[in-house]
Design an enzyme around this catalytic site. Structure first.
Site, mmCIF file in Angstrom:
data_model
loop_
_atom_site.group_PDB
_atom_site.id
_atom_site.type_symbol
_atom_site.label_atom_id
_atom_site.label_comp_id
_atom_site.label_asym_id
_atom_site.label_seq_id
_atom_site.Cartn_x
_atom_site.Cartn_y
_atom_site.Cartn_z
ATOM 1 C CG MET A 211 -12.650 72.938 -31.822
ATOM 2 S SD MET A 211 -14.384 73.486 -31.859
ATOM 3 C CE MET A 211 -14.970 72.866 -30.278
ATOM 4 C CG ASN A 212 -10.266 72.023 -25.413
ATOM 5 O OD1 ASN A 212 -9.422 72.724 -25.907
ATOM 6 N ND2 ASN A 212 -10.430 71.958 -24.105
ATOM 7 C CG ASP A 213 -13.589 72.504 -22.634
ATOM 8 O OD1 ASP A 213 -13.230 71.460 -23.178
ATOM 9 O OD2 ASP A 213 -13.228 72.841 -21.500
ATOM 10 C CB SER B 206 -13.632 76.095 -19.767
ATOM 11 O OG SER B 206 -13.250 75.403 -20.927
ATOM 12 C CD GLU C 152 -12.007 68.543 -16.732
ATOM 13 O OE1 GLU C 152 -10.890 69.069 -16.793
ATOM 14 O OE2 GLU C 152 -12.389 67.694 -17.564
ATOM 15 C CD1 TRP D 170 -6.464 71.094 -24.548
ATOM 16 C CD2 TRP D 170 -4.500 71.056 -23.487
ATOM 17 N NE1 TRP D 170 -6.605 71.776 -23.364
ATOM 18 C CE2 TRP D 170 -5.414 71.763 -22.696
ATOM 19 C CE3 TRP D 170 -3.186 70.911 -23.032
ATOM 20 C CZ2 TRP D 170 -5.075 72.303 -21.458
ATOM 21 C CZ3 TRP D 170 -2.841 71.455 -21.801
ATOM 22 C CH2 TRP D 170 -3.789 72.141 -21.027
HETATM 23 N N1 DQQ Z 1 -10.779 71.893 -20.677
HETATM 24 C C1 DQQ Z 1 -10.312 73.172 -20.242
HETATM 25 C C2 DQQ Z 1 -10.507 73.195 -18.784
HETATM 26 C C3 DQQ Z 1 -11.592 72.221 -18.567
HETATM 27 C C4 DQQ Z 1 -11.265 71.143 -19.559
HETATM 28 C C5 DQQ Z 1 -8.887 73.363 -20.695
HETATM 29 C C6 DQQ Z 1 -12.439 70.280 -19.907
HETATM 30 O O1 DQQ Z 1 -10.865 74.497 -18.341
HETATM 31 O O2 DQQ Z 1 -11.639 71.753 -17.239
HETATM 32 O O3 DQQ Z 1 -8.762 73.351 -22.076
HETATM 33 O O4 DQQ Z 1 -12.303 69.696 -21.161
#
Ligand code: DQQ
Length: 514
Positions: free
Chosen positions: A60-62, A123, A244, A86
């Protein structure tokens, strides 16, 4: 894995703002979220947190579109169902009655083969439009803005068949990116801010307006970065030429803009006049380089709550081998501080997890040796400590300390230069982990006491200092007895006025956080 057939379009007509619009099935079914083969391994992994939200497995990220609706907190997040790395960005989804205990819901968004988000659902945000939950997000590649709605209480989502709703950036701009929409309502209109930037000039946020969340008009720049803020770097995000995840909201009598760039979450507080934002005060929402892509939401009591992605601090190989990567931060309540900077405190709801409590008072801390609090051990703790730094050069807490100190992490207030630090040189005997010191400027006023509130959760450390600075870090101790807590001073004596420590209860029986 979902088959191609699962993604085939199932269209229904929906009345939207007086027109007929089509919304198609994303094809995601609950059974597509499969983690069984990993469950035993994840449950036994001592580095996997026990009271932070994470997906059941994988990457997971954002945080995306945190939202309170009908008394439930919804959290979406960037998710890769294919492993702990990712790629192929989906939107994971979890729901909570209290921001602390979570239930995983089916994946909300998946790339549609041949669609404008075929290479990923990046995101975005979530809003309620006349009772209908609506997601606005970036499809790639190229970066365009898309929308999806739910007609069944946010269990499944239908994409707008006319996506993208914004198919290209404004003409005549050579931009570094065009992603991560943030939408809000003013009167009977919607506004949308998009992260962007211009090479050699800096990051910027583009502002759009709409009546129906479908037809958008570009207005102008909401805000623009400065050339003198750019850093040397490899790509537009690391230099600051791309902002971002913009997040824009009112806070007391100011407005706040939060953007993520150069590895950090930067906030600006200022005035919002005629749809232009003029920053007056700037700072970092976190002093480390682990907390990123933060997004906020309002709750029904008017609180503004911020969430961030807590990245890993170890190499890709270790992350893939673990089968999971990335953690959602604890919720932070934002306020306008008395000194005009951003106030940040952990949401009081987290206290529901407190178990066994111990308190220590009035301890003289003499430099040279670590005073271990012998009865306290743990890797799942909340610690609140109040220090009188006196004439010491530095004062702080040692956590995850082995009995002989071979492994140990120091949370340090460096009085001499006014910095709050996490010193990780001895955090782990493992070779593949970050060891650097993290932190940044945080000054106490003359005679101000140092108040630390620290959340330890396996490999995660979240630190709040005097309700106005935060520092998030990752450590991966290798010894099973690296559980000790202590206090220390450097240079001269300091005093521990009081220290409260609670054992924190896990939010699930098996570290799957559901
Ligand atoms: N992560 C998303 C983007 C954003 C970036 C892609 C910021 O939409 O700009 O996974 O961590």
């Amino acid at each position: 894995m979902a088959s191609r057939r699962d993604f085939l379009t199932l269209s229904t007509a929906t009345v939207l703002g007086g027109r007929i619009a089509l919304w198609s099935d994303t094809g995601i079914r609950p059974e597509h979220v499969k983690t069984e083969p990993l469950q035993e391994k994840l449950a036994a992994d001592p580095q996997r947190p026990r009271y932070h939200l994470m997906p059941p497995a994988n990457w997971m990220n954002d945080p995306n579109g945190p939202l309170l609706s009908k008394g439930q907190y919804h959290m979406f997040y960037q998710y890769n169902p294919n492993g702990a790395f990712w790629g192929t960005m989906h939107w994971g989804h979890a729901v909570s009655p209290d921001m602390v205990h979570w239930k995983h819901l089916p994946i909300a968004l998946a790339p549609t083969p041949g669609g404008p988000d075929k290479d990923g659902c990046f995101s975005g945000c979530a809003v309620i439009d006349q009772g209908t939950p609506t997601l606005v997000y970036t499809g790639v590649s190229p970066e365009v803005q898309c929308t999806a709605r739910s007609a069944d209480g946010m269990v499944t989502w239908r994409k707008y068949t006319g996506n993208p709703v914004i198919g290209a950036p404004p003409q005549g701009m050579e931009i570094t990116g065009f992603r991560d929409p943030c939408v809000w309502r003013e009167g009977d209109e919607w506004f949308l801010a998009i992260g962007s930037g211009i090479k050699g000039q800096g990051g910027m946020v583009l502002l759009y307006r709409s009546k129906d969340l479908i037809h958008w008009d570009y207005l102008h720049l909401l805000c623009k970065g400065r050339r003198d803020e750019l850093l040397p770097g490899e790509d537009a995000v690391s230099t600051g030429e791309m902002w971002e995840c913009p997040d824009f909201f009112p806070l007391a009598d100011k407005h706040a803009l939060i953007v993520s760039t150069q590895g950090a979450v930067i906030y600006s507080l200022g005035a919002y006049v005629n749809h232009y934002f003029r920053p007056e005060v700037q700072g970092k929402a976190d002093l480390g380089n682990i907390y990123y892509a933060a997004r906020s939401m309002a709750d029904e009591n008017g609180r503004r709550i911020l969430w961030g992605w807590v990245r890993e601090g170890r190499g890709d190989t270790a992350q893939r081998a673990a089968g999971w990567s990335g953690v959602m931060s604890l919720p932070r309540v934002l306020t306008l501080g008395r000194d005009g900077t951003l106030g940040m405190a952990p949401a009081p709801e987290i206290a529901a997890l407190r178990g066994k409590h111990q308190r220590f008072e009035g301890l003289l801390i003499v430099p040279g040796s670590l005073s271990l609090l012998k009865s306290v051990r743990g890797d799942s703790l909340e610690i609140q400590a109040e220090f009188e730094p006196g004439a010491s050069e530095a004062v702080g807490l040692a956590v995850r300390s082995a009995p002989d100190g071979e492994e140990q992490t120091s949370i340090t207030y460096n009085r001499s230069n006014g910095h709050l630090l996490v010193e990780r040189e001895r955090s782990s005997l493992s070779p593949d982990v970050d060891r650097g010191t993290q932190g940044g400027a945080f000054a106490l006023a003359q005679d101000e006491k140092l108040k630390l509130q620290v959340f330890l959760d396996a490999s995660v450390i979240e630190i709040f200092a005097n309700d106005r600075a935060c520092l998030t870090s990752r450590i991966y101790p290798s010894r099973s007895d690296s559980l000790g807590i202590g206090v220390f001073a450097r240079g001269h004596n300091a005093r521990l006025k009081a220290l409260d420590v609670w054992e924190m209860r896990p939010i699930s029986a098996n570290r799957l956080t559901t």
